[in-house]
Write a protein that holds these residues in place. Structure first.
Motif, PDB file in Angstrom:
ATOM      1  N   ASP A  86       0.788  -1.229   0.000  1.00  0.00           N
ATOM      2  CA  ASP A  86       0.000   0.000   0.000  1.00  0.00           C
ATOM      3  C   ASP A  86       0.825   1.287   0.000  1.00  0.00           C
ATOM      4  O   ASP A  86       0.275   2.378   0.046  1.00  0.00           O
ATOM      5  N   ALA A  87       2.166   1.168  -0.022  1.00  0.00           N
ATOM      6  CA  ALA A  87       3.005   2.375   0.040  1.00  0.00           C
ATOM      7  C   ALA A  87       4.430   2.079  -0.414  1.00  0.00           C
ATOM      8  O   ALA A  87       4.837   0.920  -0.524  1.00  0.00           O
ATOM      9  N   TYR A  88       5.164   3.162  -0.648  1.00  0.00           N
ATOM     10  CA  TYR A  88       6.602   3.094  -0.918  1.00  0.00           C
ATOM     11  C   TYR A  88       7.304   3.692   0.293  1.00  0.00           C
ATOM     12  O   TYR A  88       6.829   4.659   0.880  1.00  0.00           O
ATOM     13  N   ALA A  89       8.453   3.129   0.661  1.00  0.00           N
ATOM     14  CA  ALA A  89       9.237   3.667   1.771  1.00  0.00           C
ATOM     15  C   ALA A  89      10.634   3.988   1.267  1.00  0.00           C
ATOM     16  O   ALA A  89      11.273   3.172   0.597  1.00  0.00           O
ATOM     17  N   PHE A  90      11.096   5.183   1.580  1.00  0.00           N
ATOM     18  CA  PHE A  90      12.436   5.633   1.233  1.00  0.00           C
ATOM     19  C   PHE A  90      13.191   5.785   2.549  1.00  0.00           C
ATOM     20  O   PHE A  90      12.816   6.611   3.383  1.00  0.00           O
ATOM     21  N   VAL A  91      14.217   4.970   2.749  1.00  0.00           N
ATOM     22  CA  VAL A  91      14.962   4.951   4.009  1.00  0.00           C
ATOM     23  C   VAL A  91      16.366   5.484   3.720  1.00  0.00           C
ATOM     24  O   VAL A  91      17.096   4.918   2.897  1.00  0.00           O
ATOM     25  N   VAL A  92      16.723   6.592   4.393  1.00  0.00           N
ATOM     26  CA  VAL A  92      17.976   7.283   4.126  1.00  0.00           C
ATOM     27  C   VAL A  92      18.753   7.439   5.428  1.00  0.00           C
ATOM     28  O   VAL A  92      18.210   7.906   6.424  1.00  0.00           O
ATOM     29  N   ASP A  93      20.026   7.028   5.435  1.00  0.00           N
ATOM     30  CA  ASP A  93      20.873   7.196   6.614  1.00  0.00           C
ATOM     31  C   ASP A  93      21.268   8.656   6.761  1.00  0.00           C
ATOM     32  O   ASP A  93      21.799   9.262   5.832  1.00  0.00           O
ATOM     33  N   MET A  94      21.020   9.213   7.949  1.00  0.00           N
ATOM     34  CA  MET A  94      21.325  10.610   8.249  1.00  0.00           C
ATOM     35  C   MET A  94      21.984  10.710   9.622  1.00  0.00           C
ATOM     36  O   MET A  94      21.468  11.399  10.505  1.00  0.00           O
ATOM     37  N   PRO A  95      23.106  10.055   9.854  1.00  0.00           N
ATOM     38  CA  PRO A  95      23.691  10.079  11.197  1.00  0.00           C
ATOM     39  C   PRO A  95      24.100  11.489  11.616  1.00  0.00           C
ATOM     40  O   PRO A  95      24.681  12.236  10.843  1.00  0.00           O
ATOM     41  N   GLY A  96      23.755  11.829  12.849  1.00  0.00           N
ATOM     42  CA  GLY A  96      24.159  13.112  13.410  1.00  0.00           C
ATOM     43  C   GLY A  96      23.365  14.303  12.945  1.00  0.00           C
ATOM     44  O   GLY A  96      23.729  15.440  13.235  1.00  0.00           O
ATOM     45  N   ILE A  97      22.262  14.085  12.225  1.00  0.00           N
ATOM     46  CA  ILE A  97      21.466  15.208  11.726  1.00  0.00           C
ATOM     47  C   ILE A  97      20.092  15.157  12.381  1.00  0.00           C
ATOM     48  O   ILE A  97      19.449  14.118  12.425  1.00  0.00           O
ATOM     49  N   LYS A  98      19.660  16.291  12.893  1.00  0.00           N
ATOM     50  CA  LYS A  98      18.352  16.379  13.530  1.00  0.00           C
ATOM     51  C   LYS A  98      17.265  16.423  12.472  1.00  0.00           C
ATOM     52  O   LYS A  98      17.484  16.920  11.365  1.00  0.00           O
ATOM     53  N   GLY A  99      16.104  15.919  12.839  1.00  0.00           N
ATOM     54  CA  GLY A  99      14.990  15.877  11.905  1.00  0.00           C
ATOM     55  C   GLY A  99      14.592  17.230  11.356  1.00  0.00           C
ATOM     56  O   GLY A  99      14.194  17.350  10.196  1.00  0.00           O
ATOM     57  N   ASP A 100      14.712  18.292  12.174  1.00  0.00           N
ATOM     58  CA  ASP A 100      14.319  19.619  11.695  1.00  0.00           C
ATOM     59  C   ASP A 100      15.353  20.246  10.764  1.00  0.00           C
ATOM     60  O   ASP A 100      15.125  21.312  10.208  1.00  0.00           O
ATOM     61  N   GLU A 101      16.493  19.594  10.580  1.00  0.00           N
ATOM     62  CA  GLU A 101      17.517  20.080   9.650  1.00  0.00           C
ATOM     63  C   GLU A 101      17.417  19.400   8.286  1.00  0.00           C
ATOM     64  O   GLU A 101      18.209  19.669   7.401  1.00  0.00           O
ATOM     65  N   ILE A 102      16.439  18.500   8.141  1.00  0.00           N
ATOM     66  CA  ILE A 102      16.258  17.754   6.894  1.00  0.00           C
ATOM     67  C   ILE A 102      15.052  18.329   6.161  1.00  0.00           C
ATOM     68  O   ILE A 102      14.013  18.585   6.760  1.00  0.00           O
ATOM     69  N   LYS A 103      15.196  18.521   4.866  1.00  0.00           N
ATOM     70  CA  LYS A 103      14.135  19.083   4.044  1.00  0.00           C
ATOM     71  C   LYS A 103      13.631  17.992   3.096  1.00  0.00           C
ATOM     72  O   LYS A 103      14.428  17.384   2.379  1.00  0.00           O
ATOM     73  N   VAL A 104      12.325  17.736   3.112  1.00  0.00           N
ATOM     74  CA  VAL A 104      11.708  16.750   2.221  1.00  0.00           C
ATOM     75  C   VAL A 104      10.692  17.497   1.368  1.00  0.00           C
ATOM     76  O   VAL A 104       9.794  18.147   1.903  1.00  0.00           O
ATOM     77  N   GLN A 105      10.848  17.416   0.045  1.00  0.00           N
ATOM     78  CA  GLN A 105       9.969  18.134  -0.879  1.00  0.00           C
ATOM     79  C   GLN A 105       9.564  17.229  -2.026  1.00  0.00           C
ATOM     80  O   GLN A 105      10.292  16.294  -2.378  1.00  0.00           O
ATOM     81  N   VAL A 106       8.417  17.548  -2.625  1.00  0.00           N
ATOM     82  CA  VAL A 106       8.018  16.915  -3.877  1.00  0.00           C
ATOM     83  C   VAL A 106       7.998  18.013  -4.921  1.00  0.00           C
ATOM     84  O   VAL A 106       7.257  18.983  -4.805  1.00  0.00           O
ATOM     85  N   GLU A 107       8.860  17.865  -5.915  1.00  0.00           N
ATOM     86  CA  GLU A 107       8.927  18.847  -6.996  1.00  0.00           C
ATOM     87  C   GLU A 107       8.048  18.389  -8.146  1.00  0.00           C
ATOM     88  O   GLU A 107       7.461  17.307  -8.103  1.00  0.00           O
ATOM     89  N   SER A 108       7.977  19.202  -9.169  1.00  0.00           N
ATOM     90  CA  SER A 108       7.158  18.862 -10.322  1.00  0.00           C
ATOM     91  C   SER A 108       7.605  17.530 -10.920  1.00  0.00           C
ATOM     92  O   SER A 108       8.740  17.089 -10.729  1.00  0.00           O
ATOM     93  N   ASP A 109       6.707  16.911 -11.610  1.00  0.00           N
ATOM     94  CA  ASP A 109       6.958  15.611 -12.250  1.00  0.00           C
ATOM     95  C   ASP A 109       7.228  14.507 -11.232  1.00  0.00           C
ATOM     96  O   ASP A 109       8.038  13.617 -11.490  1.00  0.00           O
ATOM     97  N   ASN A 110       6.563  14.556 -10.074  1.00  0.00           N
ATOM     98  CA  ASN A 110       6.672  13.494  -9.066  1.00  0.00           C
ATOM     99  C   ASN A 110       8.108  13.207  -8.660  1.00  0.00           C
ATOM    100  O   ASN A 110       8.524  12.054  -8.576  1.00  0.00           O
ATOM    101  N   LEU A 111       8.875  14.235  -8.369  1.00  0.00           N
ATOM    102  CA  LEU A 111      10.263  14.079  -7.962  1.00  0.00           C
ATOM    103  C   LEU A 111      10.382  14.360  -6.467  1.00  0.00           C
ATOM    104  O   LEU A 111      10.150  15.481  -6.018  1.00  0.00           O
ATOM    105  N   LEU A 112      10.719  13.313  -5.689  1.00  0.00           N
ATOM    106  CA  LEU A 112      10.904  13.446  -4.249  1.00  0.00           C
ATOM    107  C   LEU A 112      12.350  13.854  -3.995  1.00  0.00           C
ATOM    108  O   LEU A 112      13.275  13.195  -4.473  1.00  0.00           O
ATOM    109  N   VAL A 113      12.552  14.947  -3.247  1.00  0.00           N
ATOM    110  CA  VAL A 113      13.895  15.463  -2.977  1.00  0.00           C
ATOM    111  C   VAL A 113      14.100  15.516  -1.465  1.00  0.00           C
ATOM    112  O   VAL A 113      13.312  16.122  -0.741  1.00  0.00           O
TER     113      VAL A 113
END
Length: 154
Positions: free
Chosen positions: A53-80
């Motif tokens: 029912d879903a896709y999961a994108f799992v990315v290692d981010m050691p030492g980075i706080k969640g509020d310092e990470i930017k998640v966006q969806v750009e045009s043409d269904n591009l997850l950044v």
């Protein structure tokens, strides 16, 4: 003498962060911004998992706080997924780095989302240095029922 032909000059410009307008224009090399983005993408490992029912994108981010990470969806269904890991300021007198192996600076990953990705059902969470972005799937379209046409007799 044309210094643009020597790769060491390009490397020094990158290290010194010389603006591109001051560097040699005649080179046929890719822009430094492109190279920087490619390095940032290559240095950010990720897993992509498809659930029923879903896709999961799992990315290692050691030492980075969640509020310092930017998640966006750009045009043409591009997850950044992007952000920046900053170096700790250790400017105490007598303290110096003996070895620096951890990557610092900007990071970025881009993922092309499939056609059935539901852009209204996206969530992201960061736990123990691992970012998980979940993108729901749209339900499959219902198969069209054949239309019966009545034949009239003349």
């Amino acid at each position: 003498m044309d210094f643009g032909r020597f790769p060491i000059i390009s490397i020094l410009e990158d290290m010194l962060e010389v603006p591109e307008e001051h560097s040699e224009k005649g080179r046929s090399n890719p822009s430094r911004a492109y190279v920087r983005d490619q390095k940032a993408m290559a240095a950010t490992p990720a897993d992509v998992i498809e659930h029923p029912d879903a896709y999961a994108f799992v990315v290692d981010m050691p030492g980075i706080k969640g509020d310092e990470i930017k998640v966006q969806v750009e045009s043409d269904n591009l997850l950044v997924v992007s952000g920046e890991r900053k170096r700790e300021n250790k400017e105490n007198e007598g303290v110096k780095y003996v070895r620096m192996e951890r990557r610092m600076g900007k990071f970025m990953r881009k993922f092309q989302l499939p056609e059935n990705a539901d852009l209204e059902k996206i969530s992201a969470s960061c736990n123990d240095g691992v970012l998980k972005v979940t993108v729901g799937k749209l339900p499959p379209p219902e198969p069209k029922k054949p239309k019966t046409i009545q034949v009239q007799v003349a």
